[in-house]
Motif scaffolding. Structure first.
Motif, PDB file in Angstrom:
ATOM      1  N   LYS A   1      58.692  58.170  73.295  1.00  0.00           N
ATOM      2  CA  LYS A   1      59.348  59.463  73.465  1.00  0.00           C
ATOM      3  C   LYS A   1      59.274  60.268  72.152  1.00  0.00           C
ATOM      4  O   LYS A   1      58.919  61.449  72.142  1.00  0.00           O
ATOM      5  N   GLN A   2      59.565  59.575  71.050  1.00  0.00           N
ATOM      6  CA  GLN A   2      59.535  60.259  69.751  1.00  0.00           C
ATOM      7  C   GLN A   2      58.113  60.721  69.406  1.00  0.00           C
ATOM      8  O   GLN A   2      57.902  61.775  68.836  1.00  0.00           O
TER       9      GLN A   2
ATOM     10  N   GLU B   1      57.424  63.856  71.299  1.00  0.00           N
ATOM     11  CA  GLU B   1      58.151  64.986  70.697  1.00  0.00           C
ATOM     12  C   GLU B   1      57.392  65.526  69.488  1.00  0.00           C
ATOM     13  O   GLU B   1      57.217  66.725  69.329  1.00  0.00           O
TER      14      GLU B   1
ATOM     15  N   SER C   1      55.654  69.137  69.014  1.00  0.00           N
ATOM     16  CA  SER C   1      56.077  70.089  67.985  1.00  0.00           C
ATOM     17  C   SER C   1      54.900  70.494  67.105  1.00  0.00           C
ATOM     18  O   SER C   1      54.790  71.628  66.698  1.00  0.00           O
TER      19      SER C   1
END
Ligand SMILES: Cc1ncc(C[n+]2csc(CCOP(=O)(O)OP(=O)(O)O)c2C)c(N)n1
Ligand SMILES: [Mg+2]
Length: 365
Positions: free
Chosen positions: A347-348, A351, A355
């Motif tokens: 998940k990180q 992200e 970004s």
């Protein structure tokens, strides 16, 4: 009693500083001219690579670099006794050992260049990643050796570390366990006499490192670490003992770090120039071996220059090829933490990826 290096005895030496070898031992060890040349090639290649990498760091083309200059004999002599199915568990100063075991220069460059996958040895190679935590690799090596014993793989694990590592708890726990469980491991300590700015006598009160083996009930050997032939002999014997099921050995290879600890360090702040000059000008392991090889008719000055050019070309070509690659994306940092992807890290990673793409879109808008 002191030997020709002016150091305390019980240090095994087969090749003295005049370049004279103990011929009977060479015969006994079956060291022929091909092996002698192989030893020299690996030592000289290591020296050429080390010089090149120091320059690359100075030019800002790689990150912090830890030179192993002066320790080539210890690394080559020991590593050449190992088989491909044996395990190597290194610290950060054993580039030559890892390359002898099969790691290619490109992989090493990836590490120095900060690629996230750069400290992941190829899957088919029995080589552990570089360990920067001092002595952290010692219990791991014992675990690997124990596993191979349980699996009856007949492989030996060679664990490398420095003199400073012998003051860590991991060293003592690892050696005790290895000896009690009689695992096939060889502890190879490169005593380069300094742990960054701390000299050996300030970090231990015992006279030698090899004597610590007595407390654990294993064989301890002290060897001239700048003598490639002696390093080959003692490691070969330790590997054979381990393979026969006779348990571990602690080898102390007495050598010297000729340069600074890393490019982030400056040895002039804590070492006497005379001490360094002595080891560089009179006790260099490569110069000693060259004397011997020349006397034997196996090497000439011209031959040395040709080899240096050959290695320089090889290294240049790898660097040129490597520098064409783009740097890895930052979100790759999540890829080398666990064997299997972890949902939270995935998940990180997504992200971070999104970004970065968002920043790029804004930048182009
Ligand atoms: C557990 C731990 N403590 C401290 C450090 C910081 N440190 C990095 S290298 C080093 C010295 C190690 O000396 P030695 O074991 O002799 O190896 P050498 O660098 O001489 O090859 C220290 C203290 C570290 N990396 N890990
Ligand atoms: Mg050291």
């Amino acid at each position: 009693m002191r030997n020709t290096l002016g150091m305390k005895t019980n240090m095994i030496q087969l090749l003295n500083e005049k370049g004279e070898a103990d011929e009977a031992s060479l015969k006994e060890l079956k060291i022929d001219n091909d092996l002698l040349k192989k030893m020299y090639h690996f030592m000289l290649r290591g020296k050429v690579i080390d010089k090149k990498f120091l320059n690359l760091q100075r030019q800002g083309r790689i990150g912090t670099y830890g030179s192993y200059r002066g320790q080539e004999a210890a690394q080559v002599g020991s590593a050449l006794t190992l088989e491909k199915h044996d395990w190597i568990v290194p610290s950060y100063r054993e580039a030559v050992v890892s390359m002898i075991h099969g790691l290619d220069l490109k992989n090493f460059l990836m590490y120095l260049k900060g690629h996230f996958g750069g400290n992941r040895p190829p899957q088919n190679m029995n080589l552990m990643p570089i360990q920067v935590i001092i002595a952290g690799q010692i219990p791991q090596a014992v675990g690997i050796a124990w596993a191979s014993k349980l699996k009856a793989e007949n492989s030996v694990t060679a664990c490398y570390f420095g003199d400073g590592a012998t003051s860590q708890g991991d060293f003592h726990e690892g050696l005790n366990f290895a000896s009690v469980m009689k695992v096939p491991v060889v502890f190879f300590c490169q005593n380069n006499q300094w742990a960054i700015s701390v000299p050996l006598e300030k970090q231990m009160a015992s006279e030698t490192i090899s004597q610590k083996a007595v407390a654990y009930g294993m064989t301890g050997v002290r060897v001239d670490g700048n003598d490639v032939l002696a390093c080959y002999k003692v490691t070969k014997e330790a590997v054979e003992r381990a393979r026969r099921g006779e348990g571990p050995t602690l080898i102390e290879a007495v050598t010297y770090r000729q340069g600074s600890h890393t490019t982030a360090d400056d040895w002039t702040k804590y070492r006497k120039r005379e001490e360094v000059e002595l080891w560089v000008n009179q006790r260099d392991p490569i110069a000693r071996f060259e004397k011997f090889l020349k006397k034997r008719g196996l090497l000439t000055d011209q031959g040395i220059q040709e080899l240096i050019s050959q290695f320089e070309e090889e290294v240049e070509a790898v660097i040129e090829e490597f520098e064409k690659l783009s740097p890895p994306p930052s979100y790759e940092v999540f890829d080398y933490v666990y064997d299997q992807p972890h949902p939270e890290l995935q998940k990180q990673k997504e992200e971070l990826k999104n970004s970065i793409q968002g920043i790029r879109r804004d930048h182009h808008a």
